[in-house]
Design an enzyme around this catalytic site. Sequence first.
Site, PDB file in Angstrom:
ATOM      1  N   HIS A   3     -20.580  -3.901 -13.224  1.00 54.77           N
ATOM      2  CA  HIS A   3     -20.726  -3.860 -11.764  1.00 54.77           C
ATOM      3  C   HIS A   3     -21.095  -2.405 -11.462  1.00 54.77           C
ATOM      4  CE1 HIS A   3     -20.045  -4.048  -7.511  1.00 54.77           C
ATOM      5  NE2 HIS A   3     -19.002  -3.250  -7.560  1.00 54.77           N
ATOM      6  N   ASP A  13     -22.491  -8.706  -6.742  1.00 54.94           N
ATOM      7  CA  ASP A  13     -23.908  -8.418  -7.050  1.00 54.94           C
ATOM      8  C   ASP A  13     -24.696  -9.735  -7.184  1.00 54.94           C
ATOM      9  OD1 ASP A  13     -23.360  -5.355  -8.479  1.00 54.94           O
ATOM     10  OD2 ASP A  13     -21.780  -6.853  -8.444  1.00 54.94           O
ATOM     11  N   ASN A  34     -12.834   0.186  -8.224  1.00 57.27           N
ATOM     12  CA  ASN A  34     -13.903   0.665  -9.113  1.00 57.27           C
ATOM     13  C   ASN A  34     -13.500   1.881  -9.943  1.00 57.27           C
ATOM     14  OD1 ASN A  34     -16.194  -1.020  -8.815  1.00 57.27           O
ATOM     15  ND2 ASN A  34     -16.434  -0.281  -6.705  1.00 57.27           N
ATOM     16  N   PRO A  35     -14.103   2.054 -11.104  1.00 52.05           N
ATOM     17  CA  PRO A  35     -15.100   1.186 -11.730  1.00 52.05           C
ATOM     18  C   PRO A  35     -14.413  -0.051 -12.312  1.00 52.05           C
ATOM     19  CG  PRO A  35     -14.669   3.096 -13.129  1.00 52.05           C
ATOM     20  CD  PRO A  35     -13.817   3.265 -11.908  1.00 52.05           C
ATOM     21  N   VAL A  36     -14.748  -1.197 -11.735  1.00 53.48           N
ATOM     22  CA  VAL A  36     -13.940  -2.396 -11.948  1.00 53.48           C
ATOM     23  C   VAL A  36     -13.877  -2.832 -13.421  1.00 53.48           C
ATOM     24  CG1 VAL A  36     -15.829  -3.971 -11.303  1.00 53.48           C
ATOM     25  CG2 VAL A  36     -13.480  -4.712 -11.061  1.00 53.48           C
ATOM     26  N   ASP A  39       0.866  -1.182   0.000  1.00 51.79           N
ATOM     27  CA  ASP A  39       0.000   0.000   0.000  1.00 51.79           C
ATOM     28  C   ASP A  39       0.901   1.230   0.000  1.00 51.79           C
ATOM     29  OD1 ASP A  39      -3.200   0.563   0.980  1.00 51.79           O
ATOM     30  OD2 ASP A  39      -1.797   2.230   1.252  1.00 51.79           O
ATOM     31  N   ARG A  73     -25.439 -10.889  -3.808  1.00 50.67           N
ATOM     32  CA  ARG A  73     -26.563 -10.107  -3.238  1.00 50.67           C
ATOM     33  C   ARG A  73     -27.896 -10.596  -3.818  1.00 50.67           C
ATOM     34  NH1 ARG A  73     -23.192  -4.503  -3.917  1.00 50.67           N
ATOM     35  NH2 ARG A  73     -22.407  -4.414  -1.786  1.00 50.67           N
ATOM     36  N   ARG A 110     -20.030   4.474  -9.194  1.00 51.00           N
ATOM     37  CA  ARG A 110     -18.709   3.858  -9.381  1.00 51.00           C
ATOM     38  C   ARG A 110     -17.983   4.522 -10.548  1.00 51.00           C
ATOM     39  NH1 ARG A 110     -22.454  -0.117  -8.143  1.00 51.00           N
ATOM     40  NH2 ARG A 110     -21.991  -1.359  -6.295  1.00 51.00           N
ATOM     41  N   GLY A 116      -6.990   2.405  -4.282  1.00 48.44           N
ATOM     42  CA  GLY A 116      -7.610   3.509  -5.007  1.00 48.44           C
ATOM     43  C   GLY A 116      -8.716   4.165  -4.223  1.00 48.44           C
ATOM     44  N   ALA A 117      -9.331   5.161  -4.849  1.00 54.17           N
ATOM     45  CA  ALA A 117     -10.400   5.912  -4.178  1.00 54.17           C
ATOM     46  C   ALA A 117     -11.673   5.087  -4.143  1.00 54.17           C
ATOM     47  CB  ALA A 117     -10.642   7.212  -4.942  1.00 54.17           C
TER      48      ALA A 117
HETATM   49  P1  NAD Z   1      -9.908   2.470   1.239  1.00 52.31           P
HETATM   50  O1  NAD Z   1      -9.843   3.961   1.087  1.00 52.31           O
HETATM   51  O2  NAD Z   1     -10.251   1.897   2.561  1.00 52.31           O
HETATM   52  O3  NAD Z   1      -8.497   1.831   0.802  1.00 52.31           O
HETATM   53  C1  NAD Z   1      -7.840   2.192  -0.361  1.00 52.31           C
HETATM   54  C2  NAD Z   1      -6.366   1.964  -0.128  1.00 52.31           C
HETATM   55  O4  NAD Z   1      -5.679   2.169  -1.360  1.00 52.31           O
HETATM   56  C3  NAD Z   1      -5.753   2.915   0.915  1.00 52.31           C
HETATM   57  O5  NAD Z   1      -5.137   2.160   1.955  1.00 52.31           O
HETATM   58  C4  NAD Z   1      -4.733   3.716   0.092  1.00 52.31           C
HETATM   59  O6  NAD Z   1      -3.584   4.052   0.849  1.00 52.31           O
HETATM   60  C5  NAD Z   1      -4.424   2.726  -1.022  1.00 52.31           C
HETATM   61  N1  NAD Z   1      -3.824   3.342  -2.203  1.00 52.31           N
HETATM   62  C6  NAD Z   1      -4.235   4.437  -2.874  1.00 52.31           C
HETATM   63  N2  NAD Z   1      -3.411   4.667  -3.932  1.00 52.31           N
HETATM   64  C7  NAD Z   1      -2.481   3.680  -3.918  1.00 52.31           C
HETATM   65  C8  NAD Z   1      -1.396   3.342  -4.746  1.00 52.31           C
HETATM   66  N3  NAD Z   1      -1.076   4.101  -5.813  1.00 52.31           N
HETATM   67  N4  NAD Z   1      -0.647   2.256  -4.450  1.00 52.31           N
HETATM   68  C9  NAD Z   1      -0.942   1.505  -3.388  1.00 52.31           C
HETATM   69  N5  NAD Z   1      -1.981   1.757  -2.553  1.00 52.31           N
HETATM   70  C10 NAD Z   1      -2.727   2.845  -2.824  1.00 52.31           C
HETATM   71  O7  NAD Z   1     -10.925   1.955   0.116  1.00 52.31           O
HETATM   72  P2  NAD Z   1     -11.679   0.549   0.100  1.00 52.31           P
HETATM   73  O8  NAD Z   1     -12.972   0.676   0.807  1.00 52.31           O
HETATM   74  O9  NAD Z   1     -10.710  -0.517   0.484  1.00 52.31           O
HETATM   75  O10 NAD Z   1     -12.034   0.426  -1.462  1.00 52.31           O
HETATM   76  C11 NAD Z   1     -11.005   0.206  -2.405  1.00 52.31           C
HETATM   77  C12 NAD Z   1     -11.589   0.137  -3.813  1.00 52.31           C
HETATM   78  O11 NAD Z   1     -12.410  -1.043  -3.918  1.00 52.31           O
HETATM   79  C13 NAD Z   1     -12.502   1.322  -4.178  1.00 52.31           C
HETATM   80  O12 NAD Z   1     -12.254   1.713  -5.524  1.00 52.31           O
HETATM   81  C14 NAD Z   1     -13.891   0.737  -4.042  1.00 52.31           C
HETATM   82  O13 NAD Z   1     -14.838   1.422  -4.844  1.00 52.31           O
HETATM   83  C15 NAD Z   1     -13.634  -0.667  -4.524  1.00 52.31           C
HETATM   84  N6  NAD Z   1     -14.670  -1.664  -4.200  1.00 52.31           N
HETATM   85  C16 NAD Z   1     -14.949  -2.551  -5.175  1.00 52.31           C
HETATM   86  C17 NAD Z   1     -15.924  -3.513  -4.971  1.00 52.31           C
HETATM   87  C18 NAD Z   1     -16.242  -4.481  -6.080  1.00 52.31           C
HETATM   88  O14 NAD Z   1     -17.207  -5.274  -5.976  1.00 52.31           O
HETATM   89  N7  NAD Z   1     -15.477  -4.469  -7.169  1.00 52.31           N
HETATM   90  C19 NAD Z   1     -16.624  -3.554  -3.746  1.00 52.31           C
HETATM   91  C20 NAD Z   1     -16.271  -2.627  -2.756  1.00 52.31           C
HETATM   92  C21 NAD Z   1     -15.302  -1.672  -2.989  1.00 52.31           C
END
Ligand code: NAD
Length: 315
Positions: A177, A150, A122-124, A37, A153, A90, A81-82
């Site tokens: 998604h 999904d 996301n957006p995945v 991270d 769910r 997303r 990521g964000a």
């Molecule tokens: P979070 O903010 O808790 O964690 C994100 C982490 O990414 C942080 O620890 C941050 O330090 C790290 N990070 C940011 N830029 C980085 C980089 N360049 N290199 C390494 N680490 C980096 O967020 P979260 O709740 O864990 O969600 C993460 C992602 O997962 C989001 O985009 C969210 O939308 C996605 N998500 C996807 C699904 C799905 O079904 N695909 C479901 C839930 C969340």
Amino acid sequence: MSVEKRKVVVIGAGSVGTTYVYSLIQTGLVAEIVLIDANHKKVEGEIMDLSHGLPFIPPVRIRAGDYADCADAHLIVVTAGAKQTPGQSRLDLVRTNVSIVADIVQSIKSSDTNAVLVIVTNPVDVLTYAAVKQLDWPKSRIIGSGTVLDTSRFRFMLSRHCGIDPHNIHAYILGEHGDSEVPAWSMTHIAGIAIKDYCKICAKCDSQKTHDRIGRQVRDSAYHIIDYKGSTYYAIGLALVRISQAILRNEHSVLTVSSFLQGEYGLDNVCLSVPCVVGQTGVERIIVAELTANEKKQLADSAKTLASVIAKVIT
Ligand code: NAD
């Protein structure tokens, strides 16, 4: 691949990455997990917290690492990521996360790994597409977690409504998604019976109204959870364990992961979710089901939504 050799690299030690690791370590599925991270202190803290539970679970090594660790990994999971804030879709995350994930994928590429890559950020679907275009790997080795969550769910909500164990419900959410996802009612079966016939036998509700309501509830779940508690991570953590099992144990499981389509369902040059057979090489096969005309149109519209975002952000 023996358990003693299985290595997973998780990039992103936020809520999703660490919940996935917390669930994964309880399965005894892997020997080693490496966390990466941008926030190094957070990684160290998460590793200490997770490791202090090791006396209660099967043996596993959890440690901080860097991209060189990808070289001999079997599975790489990107959750960095964000995340969405209340009211954000997303697709609203796309500009921030395209560049974050592009940098990460470049580092993975440099490691010269043979691992299967699973994108979760996301957006995945858009980010999976970007990874496919960036890596000269077999496309089958690059997967998005897609609508596995999904679909779970959907099965849960059907199970609640019907009073049936979700394990006995076969049902799939296809497409993005996100907001344009498609509940594939024509593929939905309970106890081997097509849902339209099951509903006739059961006759406890107005099935059309119920189907519409459940479809909406599945689609809007994340918005409600984000509104109530800030983010979603438990169910996605378990969904990622399910995908990991299919890959690491070479299970040939049917999962709605996001994969690169080349003509299947009449769709081309886009990543989205349809039922895929998943094993140790990634997507082994895409299953093309007979959808209704309305479902085909909804899936094509979902692909168009994704293609228009891809056209704006990926050069
Ligand atoms: P979070 O903010 O808790 O964690 C994100 C982490 O990414 C942080 O620890 C941050 O330090 C790290 N990070 C940011 N830029 C980085 C980089 N360049 N290199 C390494 N680490 C980096 O967020 P979260 O709740 O864990 O969600 C993460 C992602 O997962 C989001 O985009 C969210 O939308 C996605 N998500 C996807 C699904 C799905 O079904 N695909 C479901 C839930 C969340």
